[in-house]
Design an enzyme around this catalytic site. Structure first.
Site, PDB file in Angstrom:
ATOM      1  N   ARG A  46       1.029  -1.282   0.006  1.00  0.00           N
ATOM      2  CA  ARG A  46       0.099  -0.048  -0.040  1.00  0.00           C
ATOM      3  C   ARG A  46       0.906   1.255  -0.208  1.00  0.00           C
ATOM      4  O   ARG A  46       0.422   2.075  -0.821  1.00  0.00           O
ATOM      5  CB  ARG A  46      -1.023   0.062   1.179  1.00  0.00           C
ATOM      6  N   ASP A 170      -5.245  21.417 -12.339  1.00  0.00           N
ATOM      7  CA  ASP A 170      -5.502  20.072 -12.762  1.00  0.00           C
ATOM      8  C   ASP A 170      -5.091  20.336 -14.431  1.00  0.00           C
ATOM      9  O   ASP A 170      -5.626  20.834 -15.007  1.00  0.00           O
ATOM     10  CB  ASP A 170      -6.955  19.903 -12.983  1.00  0.00           C
TER      11      ASP A 170
HETATM   12  C1  LIG Z   1     -10.884  12.414 -16.126  1.00  0.00           C
HETATM   13  C2  LIG Z   1     -10.380  13.868 -15.214  1.00  0.00           C
HETATM   14  C3  LIG Z   1     -10.559  13.689 -13.815  1.00  0.00           C
HETATM   15  C4  LIG Z   1     -10.714  12.686 -13.249  1.00  0.00           C
HETATM   16  O1  LIG Z   1      -9.945  11.448 -13.336  1.00  0.00           O
HETATM   17  P1  LIG Z   1     -10.302   9.990 -13.378  1.00  0.00           P
HETATM   18  O2  LIG Z   1      -9.118   9.347 -13.781  1.00  0.00           O
HETATM   19  O3  LIG Z   1     -11.405   9.546 -14.170  1.00  0.00           O
HETATM   20  O4  LIG Z   1     -10.771   9.664 -11.995  1.00  0.00           O
HETATM   21  C5  LIG Z   1     -10.209  14.928 -13.341  1.00  0.00           C
HETATM   22  N1  LIG Z   1      -9.771  16.159 -14.015  1.00  0.00           N
HETATM   23  C6  LIG Z   1     -10.098  16.228 -15.443  1.00  0.00           C
HETATM   24  C7  LIG Z   1      -9.597  17.261 -16.148  1.00  0.00           C
HETATM   25  C8  LIG Z   1     -10.482  15.002 -16.018  1.00  0.00           C
HETATM   26  O5  LIG Z   1     -10.606  15.101 -17.383  1.00  0.00           O
END
Ligand SMILES: *Cc1c(COP(=O)(O)O)cnc(C)c1O
Length: 381
Positions: A46, A170
């Site tokens: 983990r 992000d």
């Molecule tokens: C897909 C996505 C996520 C979430 O990711 P997962 O791998 O699906 O959990 C977060 N931010 C953006 C911009 C995404 O396109």
């Protein structure tokens, strides 16, 4: 070393024991305790795994970050970061953001007593107004989802830092090949590796990187304590995908530019959002903070209903009508009934998500085939 070389090699070298060129998939849950006196590296799966360590080093290198931590999904990476917040804390986030993150803030974080403000992050005035002394995090995406707007990462990071808030970017839509938010003032960079980093729509994964020791300690603790870890096989797949990121991104970008130019001139298209178009409001900013304009675009069709929009998407043959993005294959989605389907019509209207809006993830196929496919589908409107 330069980006393309790091993409192929960072964090990995031929296996000491066997000479294997590809990183071994260490499919193990536990490790023999080291002899007395030697450093303990791995104890239990983990907390850490060697294939995962290679992935973490590779992706951290691509973002020029000191530390990287891999997660089971993009959402679990979001969750691990935001577990640092406490009741009474405040977060500012974009009103144009990935639906899963929006849902997390609204339905997981807010009920735990964290105050959440959604605002227009393309306006520094709106952000300044939203900030409070309790603001601990400013969360942004650029380009945004689904409207593909460009946020001035540096300017918003400066606003956020003025009240002591941490800046999370992000970077899923841009990928580290096109944009490196830590160099623009971000404290944390998040990826859904499910998208461009994995690149082949064959895994789900997440990643966070940072130069902050304090955040790294928080994230490592979450990994160990909560356990949202990617399996060794998925780590291997992301590592394999990352090796060709730069090559794929170049084709994603050139294909997207061709599709955007084609759609911008099409009589059945009312609007195209793509920062690579000179007329796009995000063009100058994207030129400043990205090395190219990416593979994602949004378009408004001249359809008369949600149902007709979906019919057009179903009639495509090269594009697949599906959720997700960033794979080698072209996908097209309908935010009003997919990612933003849970919102009320009024909420969608306020966000600018109409029934005619489609979001395209442009793959690495031949651009001519993509244009011909769009042509035959749009001729049905
Ligand atoms: C897909 C996505 C996520 C979430 O990711 P997962 O791998 O699906 O959990 C977060 N931010 C953006 C911009 C995404 O396109």
């Amino acid at each position: 070393m330069r980006f393309a070389t790091r993409a192929v090699h960072a964090g990995q070298k031929p296996d000491e024991a066997t000479g294997s060129i590809m990183p071994p998939i260490y499919q193990t849950s536990t490790y023999r305790q080291p002899p007395a006196g030697s450093a303990t590296t791995y104890e239990y799966g983990r907390a850490a795994n060697p294939t995962r360590t290679m992935l973490e080093k590779n992706l951290a290198s691509l973002e020029d970050a000191a530390y990287g931590i891999a997660f089971a999904s993009g959402m679990s990476a979001t969750d691990a970061i935001l577990r640092a917040l406490r009741p009474g804390d405040h977060i500012v986030a974009s009103d144009d953001m990935y639906g899963g993150n929006y849902r997390y803030l609204k339905l997981v974080l807010a009920p735990m007593g964290v105050q959440v403000t959604f605002t227009d992050l393309t306006s520094t005035d709106a952000v300044t107004q939203a900030l409070r002394s309790a603001t601990k995090v400013v969360w942004m995406e650029s380009p945004t989802n689904p409207l593909i707007q460009i946020v001035d990462i540096q300017a918003i990071a400066e606003c956020a830092h003025s009240v002591g808030a941490a800046v999370v970017v992000d970077n899923t839509f841009a990928s580290p090949y096109l944009q490196q938010p830590l160099s623009l003032g971000a404290d944390l960079v998040l990826h859904s590796t499910t998208k461009y980093l994995g690149g082949h729509s064959d895994l789900v994964g997440g990643f966070v990187c940072t130069n902050s020791e304090e955040w790294t300690e928080h994230l490592r603790f979450q990994v160990k304590c909560v356990g949202a870890i990617p399996g060794p096989m998925d780590c291997f797949l992301v590592l394999r995908g990352a090796k060709s990121l730069h090559v794929r991104m170049e084709r994603h970008c050139s294909n997207a530019q061709a599709v955007a130019a084609y759609l911008a001139d099409h009589p059945k298209i009312a609007q195209v959002n793509y920062p690579g178009l000179k007329s796009d409001p995000g063009h100058d900013l994207a030129k400043k903070q990205m090395t190219d304009f990416g593979g994602m675009l949004a378009a408004v069709l001249r359809t008369s209903s949600s149902a007709q929009t979906r019919d057009i998407l179903h009639s495509l043959n090269v594009f697949t009508f599906a959720e997700s993005l960033g794979g080698v294959e072209s996908l097209i989605g309908h935010p009003a009934t997919m990612s933003h389907g849970a919102l009320t019509a009024e909420e969608r209207a306020n966000l600018g998500i109409s029934d005619n809006l489609v979001r395209l993830s442009i793959g690495i196929e031949d651009a001519e085939d993509l244009l011909e496919d769009l042509e035959q589908a749009l001729s049905r409107i």
